[in-house]
Structure formats: C-alpha cells, structure tokens
Design an enzyme around this catalytic site. Structure first.
Site, short mmCIF file in Angstrom:
data_model
loop_
_atom_site.label_atom_id
_atom_site.label_comp_id
_atom_site.label_asym_id
_atom_site.label_seq_id
_atom_site.Cartn_x
_atom_site.Cartn_y
_atom_site.Cartn_z
N HIS A 27 33.80 1.76 -26.92
CA HIS A 27 33.51 1.12 -25.64
C HIS A 27 33.71 -0.40 -25.68
O HIS A 27 33.72 -1.04 -24.63
CB HIS A 27 32.08 1.45 -25.17
CG HIS A 27 31.00 0.74 -25.94
ND1 HIS A 27 30.33 1.33 -27.00
CD2 HIS A 27 30.47 -0.50 -25.81
CE1 HIS A 27 29.43 0.49 -27.47
NE2 HIS A 27 29.49 -0.63 -26.77
N ASP A 74 31.09 7.29 -30.90
CA ASP A 74 31.68 6.15 -30.18
C ASP A 74 32.28 5.20 -31.22
O ASP A 74 31.70 4.17 -31.54
CB ASP A 74 30.60 5.47 -29.36
CG ASP A 74 31.12 4.31 -28.53
OD1 ASP A 74 32.33 4.03 -28.59
OD2 ASP A 74 30.32 3.68 -27.82
N SER A 132 27.43 -4.01 -30.77
CA SER A 132 28.12 -2.74 -30.99
C SER A 132 29.24 -2.88 -32.00
O SER A 132 30.08 -3.79 -31.90
CB SER A 132 28.72 -2.23 -29.68
OG SER A 132 27.72 -1.75 -28.82
#
Length: 535
Positions: free
Chosen positions: A346, A383, A454
C-alpha cells in the site's frame, strides 16, 4: 500544566537517635559522619519534585527537576506560570529572557519532594520557592520551527489555548528554594543529549496530574527509548516513554533509578499531537543550560558534561531501514540485500517510480531509484512488495533474519513516522506481544508506530535480529481512533524461503507464494480487509 489538588503538607523531619557513653554524656555523630550519611541518602534520591503555583484549593502545577543543592535550584516548564503573567501569555513571544518581575510579587510558589530518610520511607516535604526568571531555549525553538512543516500535530486549525501552549513550549522557569540548600551540595549529575543515539534507553520521572494526590503519583517512573532527535546537539528529542499530563518539567534520566542517574532532558510536552500519539516532546538539558547562562551567572556555572556516552548496542543493525516514496505516497522499507528492499504494497502508488532514501546514522543521505519486482495482490493476506534498487546500498550490512520468536521479548520498531522524513528514522520500543499461528503468519508488538512506518523493520532489541516488517496498526473505524501501541507485522520466517529462492534464481516469480497464503493466514489478517488500517 494541570490543575490539581493542593500540594500536600507532610513536612518530613528526621531525628537522630542518642545513646550514652561510659561518662553518661550524650553521643553525637561527627559532622563528617553526618555528611557521609547525607551523601548515602541522596545517592538514592530522584532529582524531581512537584511545582505548585498560586494559592487556593487547586493551584496550577507541574513537575520539576532539582538541579542543584548548593544553592537549591529547580527547573520546570514555564507554561505553569502562563495564567499569572502580568503582560499576559503574549510575553512568550519575546526572544529574550524574562525577569521574575513579570509575575505578581505576592505569587506563591511551592515545591513538594520526597526527602530520603535512612531506614525509613521518604518523607514528603514542602518548600517555598522564588522565581529567578524565565529562559527561552533558543536551540529547541529553532529545531521546533525548522520542523513545523513536518510536525506531527493535528491538521485542524489551532485555537487560542493551543497557540498559547505552542508559544510557551521553548520556555523554562528557574526557581530558587533556599530550604533545599545542602552544605557542600552541588549540581545533580547530568549528560549531554548530543551524545545520544536513537534507541538509547531513557527513564522519565514526573508526577502525573501535578499536585493531585502526591502520595500516589509523586516521582512516577516510566521507561522508553530515544525515538528521534533534531536541532543543534539534539536540542529537541522524542521518546516513547509514557508521559501523562502534569509530568511536564519532569526529568529524563540515563541510568538505572537504583543508582544516581544523570539528567539528560526535560519533558516539554506529554503528547505530539494526532500523528505522534504515544510520543512525548523533550528539551535537552544542555540546551536549556546554554540559554540560561545569563540568569545563572551570579550563582556559578554548572559543571562540564561527563565523557561521551557509549554507543547503543546493535546500532549497526538499525541501518537496514529506508524511506520509500512513490508518487504522493510514502512509507518505510527494509533492506534485505545490497539491492533488494522489502516494503508494503500500500506504500506504492500505481504507475509511479519508487524512490528510496537511505540515511545511515551520522552519514549523508543517498537517494536511489527503484523498480517493483513484486507486489502482492490485493486479495493476498500479506501486504508486501519487493523493490530492486538501481545501485547497491552503500555500507550495507545484512540483517540476520529471525528463525524463531519469543513472546514478551523486547523489540524495536524503526520507520519514517513521527518526524522521520525530517529527522531520519524514528525508533520506538516495546515487546513482542503475540505470535499468531503455529507456523507464524502474524506478529504483534506494543511499539508505538505512526503513519509512515509501514514497511519498516521490527528488530529484536537484544541482538538486532530482523523479526518482521510493520504492516499496520489497530484502528477503530467507527470511533475514528488509532491505537499506536497495537500493531501487526509480517514475520521474517514467511519471507526467508522466497528470498532465498530469488537470490539463487533472480526470478521474481520466487515471491509468488506470498500471493497465496493459507486459511490460517487469511483468518489472521482478515481485519485488514474491513477496511484496512494502513500506516
């Protein structure tokens, strides 16, 4: 600044026991013995107190640091005096030291601290204090101004109270307390924040809620790490140690509380706003002392800082984190090989060429272009994405991937959240709170992570092993609340087999198994789909 109950008035006093000699004359300890006993008691004394300003049942109060016992000097954050400034809070817009005359002459200032007693519980003692003046820490103010565009506060417009609080942030108050004088007393041991590295263990000492219930809250301790730093000599610091309202002005210490720790910073704000929840803002004590030389000149100069501090263990392993930018999106990444970087899917914006910035500790930033080798499908529970750098990462040191996990072990999360883009990667500490799956498919940690984290690494504190990469934190979408101390990571054990196959074959299809995931993995990561909580 906190309004709390009136400061307790448990005046503690110690009495010396007496016995008789063979001549029946009362025995008295020699002055030398008294000094030795006093020195032994003070060695276990925390250099902290509560500062109460004003009369009445609910004075304004905060924490303070007893920095000298000969003469007795206390430092606290100046915001506690804002309601009493005769020129009003606009006085904080001044760029010079403010004299004590800006306060009403009759203003009462009291200190409460726990005085150690040999063989007994420390006694609460109250002391009258006189303000000496206010010092504006210029290095801290410059660092704060330089980070304004990257500051982790809320994007909502600030009201007048918030603007006043922001104006007071660089200001500190010096107080003189004659009853704290000790014969032969000197300055509390302290250290320069300029010698600290990110990840250094810190101990904060403050009194939550200020003067409220000092018998319960006085000199509460909390542990954490140095998360980030900015400015000359690390004048501005962030820590993940838990700091509650009322601890502003409290001491940030190096060294165990059982010994005589050194003061390295002062708590300036207990929270860093919406984007930095779980982090407190600190000001270097060295920077405050430099800005206070004029005020303290008549009282003598503080001693020079001690020798430079030792390096933080495992610092080399922390060079594996990188900033990843893709179009308008950005996050973190983890170097696995000289030209191979792992991040989260993402973080990557469709059609944009990723740019990777490496910022080794003490070195110059290196910016490299990258191409996407693999990005997990949207339907994948994991992810993750893999980037190939156009050049080798300079000075690359491969992280050691973990092969097993121990719930409860100390961990560090690295990433470019909480001022990371401006100051380099932030470091937060916690524990490995859960390992999900017999063959682990998810790790959970209590490190405070923020937007921009992230893809950053989760490392074992003890030896720098790479445990996994941070993928998301917990969010209550109905309430709009994010919980930075609950976050989820992709385990390194899932990444090892495809990474080994790719390094042998150089075929990106080696990462295809990460697209699949079994039912256990899909069940563990199911909350990511409803809707996801990305960083």
């Amino acid at each position: 600044m906190v309004a709390g109950g009136g400061a307790a008035r448990h005046a503690g006093s110690s009495s010396s026991s007496s016995s008789s000699s063979s001549s029946s004359r009362p025995w008295r300890a020699s002055p030398t013995l008294h000094r030795l006993r006093r020195a032994a008691a003070m060695s276990a004394e925390l250099p902290c107190c509560v500062v109460s300003v004003g009369d009445g049942a609910e004075p304004c109060s905060c924490s303070g640091v007893i920095l000298c016992r000969g003469p007795g000097l206390v430092l606290c954050h100046a915001a506690v005096f804002s309601p009493f400034l005769q020129p009003g809070p606009e006085a904080w817009s001044c760029h010079q030291a403010l004299p004590a005359s800006v306060l009403p002459p009759s203003l009462r200032v009291r200190l409460l601290h726990a005085a150690p007693q040999l063989g007994a519980t420390p006694a609460l003692q109250e002391h009258e204090a006189q303000p000496l003046g206010f010092a504006r820490c210029e290095a801290f103010a410059r660092a704060l101004a330089g980070l304004a565009a990257n500051w982790c506060g809320s994007e909502e417009p600030e009201g007048e109270p918030e603007q006043e609080a922001a104006a007071a942030l660089p200001w500190f108050a010096w107080l003189r307390a004659p009853s704290l004088d000790v014969p032969g007393g000197g300055w509390t041991p302290w250290a320069s924040a300029g010698d600290l590295q990110k990840g250094a263990a810190l101990l904060v000492c403050g009194s939550p809620f200020g003067a409220l219930c000092p018998d319960l809250f006085l000199n509460t301790l909390s542990g954490g790490v140095l998360s980030n730093a900015a400015g000359e000599g690390n004048a501005l610091l962030l820590t993940d140690a838990r700091c509650l309202p009322g601890t502003q002005g409290g001491a940030v210490l190096l060294g165990p509380a059982a010994s005589r720790p050194r003061v390295v910073a002062v708590i300036a704000a207990t929270s860093c706003g919406a984007g930095g929840r779980g982090l407190a803002l600190l000001c270097s004590l060295h920077a405050v002392l430099r800005s206070s030389r004029g005020l303290l000149r008549q009282l003598g100069e503080p001693p020079a800082p001690p020798a430079p501090l030792a390096a933080v263990p495992g610092a080399a392993a922390r060079c594996c984190v990188a900033l990843v930018e893709s179009g308008g999106a950005w996050g973190s990444g983890t170097l696995l090989a000289p030209r191979l970087l792992l991040t989260c899917r993402h973080v990557l914006q469709a059609g944009a060429t990723p740019r990777v910035t490496l910022r080794p500790h003490g070195g110059r930033a290196t910016v490299l272009q990258a191409r996407v080798l693999f990005a997990a499908a949207e339907a994948s529970p994991f992810d993750v994405a893999v980037l190939e750098l156009q050049e080798r990462a300079p000075g690359f040191q491969p992280p050691r991937l973990a092969s097993a996990f121990q719930p409860g072990e100390a961990v560090l999360a690295l990433g470019f959240g909480a001022l990371g883009r401006a100051c380099g990667p932030s470091v937060t500490g916690g524990v490995l709170s859960a390992v999900v799956g017999a063959s682990p498919v998810m790790l959970q940690s209590t490190c405070a992570v923020h937007p921009g984290s992230s893809g950053g690494p989760l490392l074992a504190t003890s030896d720098g092993r790479l445990l996994g990469i941070v993928a998301s934190n917990a969010r209550d979408n109905a309430a709009g609340a994010t919980y930075p101390h609950l976050n989820f990571c992709v385990p390194a054990t899932l990444l090892q087999p495809p990474l080994a196959r790719y390094l042998r074959s150089r075929d990106p299809a080696a990462f295809a198994p990460l697209d699949a995931g079994d039912e256990g993995a899909r069940a563990a990561w199911r909350l990511q789909q409803r809707p996801p909580s990305k960083l």
